[in-house]
Motif scaffolding. Structure first.
Motif, PDB file in Angstrom:
ATOM      1  N   THR A   7       0.906  -1.136  -0.064  1.00  0.00           N
ATOM      2  CA  THR A   7       0.072  -0.012  -0.082  1.00  0.00           C
ATOM      3  C   THR A   7       0.836   1.109  -0.077  1.00  0.00           C
ATOM      4  O   THR A   7       0.923   2.282   0.803  1.00  0.00           O
ATOM      5  CB  THR A   7      -0.977  -0.035   1.224  1.00  0.00           C
ATOM      6  OG1 THR A   7      -0.216  -0.241   2.493  1.00  0.00           O
ATOM      7  CG2 THR A   7      -1.955  -1.187   1.100  1.00  0.00           C
ATOM      8  N   SER A  17      -3.768   9.739 -11.941  1.00  0.00           N
ATOM      9  CA  SER A  17      -4.133   9.078 -10.780  1.00  0.00           C
ATOM     10  C   SER A  17      -3.614   7.625 -11.104  1.00  0.00           C
ATOM     11  O   SER A  17      -3.367   7.105 -12.283  1.00  0.00           O
ATOM     12  CB  SER A  17      -5.325   8.811 -10.128  1.00  0.00           C
ATOM     13  OG  SER A  17      -6.197   8.169 -11.379  1.00  0.00           O
ATOM     14  N   ALA A  18      -3.194   6.764 -10.033  1.00  0.00           N
ATOM     15  CA  ALA A  18      -2.647   5.305 -10.111  1.00  0.00           C
ATOM     16  C   ALA A  18      -3.491   4.530  -9.140  1.00  0.00           C
ATOM     17  O   ALA A  18      -4.017   5.041  -8.362  1.00  0.00           O
ATOM     18  CB  ALA A  18      -1.096   5.299  -9.473  1.00  0.00           C
ATOM     19  N   GLN A  19      -3.565   3.045  -9.188  1.00  0.00           N
ATOM     20  CA  GLN A  19      -4.185   2.301  -8.561  1.00  0.00           C
ATOM     21  C   GLN A  19      -3.499   2.154  -7.279  1.00  0.00           C
ATOM     22  O   GLN A  19      -2.319   2.280  -7.185  1.00  0.00           O
ATOM     23  CB  GLN A  19      -4.463   1.161  -9.093  1.00  0.00           C
ATOM     24  CG  GLN A  19      -3.190   0.172  -9.686  1.00  0.00           C
ATOM     25  CD  GLN A  19      -3.276  -1.140 -10.158  1.00  0.00           C
ATOM     26  OE1 GLN A  19      -4.201  -1.329 -10.981  1.00  0.00           O
ATOM     27  NE2 GLN A  19      -2.306  -2.153 -10.137  1.00  0.00           N
ATOM     28  N   ASN A  20      -4.150   2.046  -6.176  1.00  0.00           N
ATOM     29  CA  ASN A  20      -3.541   1.412  -4.947  1.00  0.00           C
ATOM     30  C   ASN A  20      -4.549   0.268  -4.319  1.00  0.00           C
ATOM     31  O   ASN A  20      -5.783   0.445  -4.354  1.00  0.00           O
ATOM     32  CB  ASN A  20      -3.770   2.663  -3.812  1.00  0.00           C
ATOM     33  CG  ASN A  20      -2.545   3.575  -3.793  1.00  0.00           C
ATOM     34  OD1 ASN A  20      -1.438   3.134  -3.957  1.00  0.00           O
ATOM     35  ND2 ASN A  20      -2.621   4.879  -3.485  1.00  0.00           N
ATOM     36  N   ILE A  22      -0.519  -0.647  -5.612  1.00  0.00           N
ATOM     37  CA  ILE A  22       0.010  -0.508  -6.935  1.00  0.00           C
ATOM     38  C   ILE A  22       0.335  -2.045  -7.459  1.00  0.00           C
ATOM     39  O   ILE A  22       0.549  -2.028  -8.711  1.00  0.00           O
ATOM     40  CB  ILE A  22       1.232   0.167  -7.033  1.00  0.00           C
ATOM     41  CG1 ILE A  22       2.268  -0.215  -6.019  1.00  0.00           C
ATOM     42  CG2 ILE A  22       1.084   1.548  -6.506  1.00  0.00           C
ATOM     43  CD1 ILE A  22       3.752   0.521  -6.306  1.00  0.00           C
ATOM     44  N   GLN A  24      -1.236  -5.687  -7.630  1.00  0.00           N
ATOM     45  CA  GLN A  24      -2.394  -6.578  -7.117  1.00  0.00           C
ATOM     46  C   GLN A  24      -2.372  -7.870  -7.438  1.00  0.00           C
ATOM     47  O   GLN A  24      -3.285  -8.705  -7.442  1.00  0.00           O
ATOM     48  CB  GLN A  24      -3.613  -5.687  -7.788  1.00  0.00           C
ATOM     49  CG  GLN A  24      -3.670  -4.299  -7.244  1.00  0.00           C
ATOM     50  CD  GLN A  24      -4.816  -3.491  -7.738  1.00  0.00           C
ATOM     51  OE1 GLN A  24      -5.743  -4.129  -8.262  1.00  0.00           O
ATOM     52  NE2 GLN A  24      -5.171  -2.524  -7.068  1.00  0.00           N
ATOM     53  N   THR A  25      -1.220  -8.336  -8.003  1.00  0.00           N
ATOM     54  CA  THR A  25      -1.023  -9.787  -8.640  1.00  0.00           C
ATOM     55  C   THR A  25      -0.274 -10.486  -7.866  1.00  0.00           C
ATOM     56  O   THR A  25      -0.120 -11.835  -8.064  1.00  0.00           O
ATOM     57  CB  THR A  25      -0.391  -9.780  -9.942  1.00  0.00           C
ATOM     58  OG1 THR A  25       0.868  -8.902  -9.888  1.00  0.00           O
ATOM     59  CG2 THR A  25      -1.480  -9.110 -11.090  1.00  0.00           C
ATOM     60  N   THR A  66       8.814   1.927 -12.759  1.00  0.00           N
ATOM     61  CA  THR A  66       8.069   2.898 -13.633  1.00  0.00           C
ATOM     62  C   THR A  66       9.053   4.200 -13.682  1.00  0.00           C
ATOM     63  O   THR A  66       9.847   4.420 -13.286  1.00  0.00           O
ATOM     64  CB  THR A  66       6.993   3.376 -12.462  1.00  0.00           C
ATOM     65  OG1 THR A  66       6.062   4.085 -13.051  1.00  0.00           O
ATOM     66  CG2 THR A  66       7.357   3.818 -11.211  1.00  0.00           C
ATOM     67  N   VAL A  70       2.734   6.096 -12.284  1.00  0.00           N
ATOM     68  CA  VAL A  70       1.377   5.372 -12.655  1.00  0.00           C
ATOM     69  C   VAL A  70       1.457   4.077 -13.445  1.00  0.00           C
ATOM     70  O   VAL A  70       0.626   3.027 -12.852  1.00  0.00           O
ATOM     71  CB  VAL A  70       0.648   6.355 -13.535  1.00  0.00           C
ATOM     72  CG1 VAL A  70      -0.842   5.687 -14.018  1.00  0.00           C
ATOM     73  CG2 VAL A  70       0.554   7.546 -13.022  1.00  0.00           C
ATOM     74  N   ASN A  71       2.274   3.776 -14.303  1.00  0.00           N
ATOM     75  CA  ASN A  71       2.319   2.547 -15.084  1.00  0.00           C
ATOM     76  C   ASN A  71       3.564   1.662 -14.511  1.00  0.00           C
ATOM     77  O   ASN A  71       4.539   2.187 -14.431  1.00  0.00           O
ATOM     78  CB  ASN A  71       2.472   2.829 -16.541  1.00  0.00           C
ATOM     79  CG  ASN A  71       1.170   3.743 -16.898  1.00  0.00           C
ATOM     80  OD1 ASN A  71       0.064   2.929 -17.134  1.00  0.00           O
ATOM     81  ND2 ASN A  71       1.358   4.797 -17.615  1.00  0.00           N
ATOM     82  N   TRP A  72       3.614   0.685 -14.243  1.00  0.00           N
ATOM     83  CA  TRP A  72       4.447  -0.357 -13.496  1.00  0.00           C
ATOM     84  C   TRP A  72       4.678  -1.622 -14.598  1.00  0.00           C
ATOM     85  O   TRP A  72       3.932  -1.956 -15.212  1.00  0.00           O
ATOM     86  CB  TRP A  72       4.101  -0.996 -12.119  1.00  0.00           C
ATOM     87  CG  TRP A  72       3.930   0.398 -11.256  1.00  0.00           C
ATOM     88  CD1 TRP A  72       2.975   1.396 -11.074  1.00  0.00           C
ATOM     89  CD2 TRP A  72       4.860   0.762 -10.140  1.00  0.00           C
ATOM     90  NE1 TRP A  72       3.167   2.161 -10.197  1.00  0.00           N
ATOM     91  CE2 TRP A  72       4.400   1.906  -9.805  1.00  0.00           C
ATOM     92  CE3 TRP A  72       6.230   0.544  -9.873  1.00  0.00           C
ATOM     93  CZ2 TRP A  72       5.152   2.684  -8.709  1.00  0.00           C
ATOM     94  CZ3 TRP A  72       6.904   0.933  -8.931  1.00  0.00           C
ATOM     95  CH2 TRP A  72       6.350   2.112  -8.286  1.00  0.00           C
TER      96      TRP A  72
END
Length: 259
Positions: A7, A17-20, A22, A24-25, A66, A70-72
């Motif tokens: 987190t 914005s980016a997902q949190n 970051i 999730q897999t 990154t 934002v993009n990883w």
């Protein structure tokens, strides 16, 4: 942070914005970020899907990168504990740092040759790896640290190179240890010094584990986990040699995880 998704809060400008979380897999832990050129490298431990109930099963360190926060990109496992012949297999907290074109990956793991936890170091010519064990044995083993009475005090290494070019190694569980590193980054240049976890002048409340040291704006900072369940605190100093002064709280107890 174990058994929880990472987190890591991201603050992005404007409408971007980016997902949190970051990542999730995978179940990730102990994030160790570092910037090389224009890229942020995020090294993390990885808890396996088949970990025992209320326990950890961590065998590798993964890398995510990154350039825009934002993009990883997932680069997979860049180092596994099987690369260390002495390791019992557990992948506790780690950190990677560059010096003179080489990349040094400091890890902590239980030692099956010398009882107790140990600090090891791997090296590579690229931050993407491949990393190999630089020594064939632990850099710090439990017989070298006698201040604490428990056998798992040699965990969670952090390394910083100060403005004078001196590299420092900090680590510990239940006690905070520090030592200078030689220019080769794989040998100690000083005796190991122990700092009392209950010294209120050094640590706000107390020191539990996971120090992280860095230098910024003429100040040195140490972030660490305190008490159990853990909250995150910090101390400051004028140099990596100390003396350190307790400064305050970074993150209070969140109750989502013990660590």
């Amino acid at each position: 942070m174990k058994k929880n998704l990472l987190t890591l809060a991201l603050l992005c400008a404007g409408s971007v914005s980016a997902q949190n979380p970051i990542i999730q897999t995978h179940y990730t832990a102990d994030p160790a970020p570092v910037v090389y050129n224009d890229t942020l490298f995020l090294y993390v431990g990885c808890d396996e899907d088949d970990a025992p109930h209320n326990a950890y099963l961590m065998r590798e360190y993964r890398l995510y990168t990154t350039t825009d926060m934002v993009n990883w990109t997932d680069h997979g496992a860049v180092l596994r504990t099987s690369a260390f012949s002495w390791s019992a297999g557990d992948a506790s907290a780690a950190q990677c740092i560059e010096r003179e074109g080489k990349y040094y990956f400091y890890i902590s793991s239980q030692n099956k040759v010398k009882p107790g936890s140990s600090i090891g170091v791997a090296v590579a010519d690229s931050p993407y790896g491949p990393f190999r064990d630089a020594l064939g044995h632990g850099l710090v083993t439990n017989d070298m640290t006698t201040y604490a009475k428990h056998s798992w005090d040699d965990l969670d290494p952090t390394v910083a190179i100060d403005s004078d070019g001196q590299a420092w190694l900090y680590w510990g569980n239940g006690v905070c240890y520090k030592a200078k590193l030689n220019r080769d980054m794989v040998s100690l240049a000083s005796d190991i010094e122990a700092m009392d976890k209950n010294d209120k002048a050094i640590f706000h409340e107390s020191f539990t584990e996971a120090p992280w040291v860095y230098e910024r704006g003429g100040h040195c900072y140490m972030i660490y986990a305190s008490k159990f369940p853990e909250s995150i605190h910090y101390s400051m100093a004028k140099s990596m040699a100390g003396p350190w002064k307790a400064a305050g709280v970074v993150m209070p107890l969140e109750r989502g995880s013990n660590t």
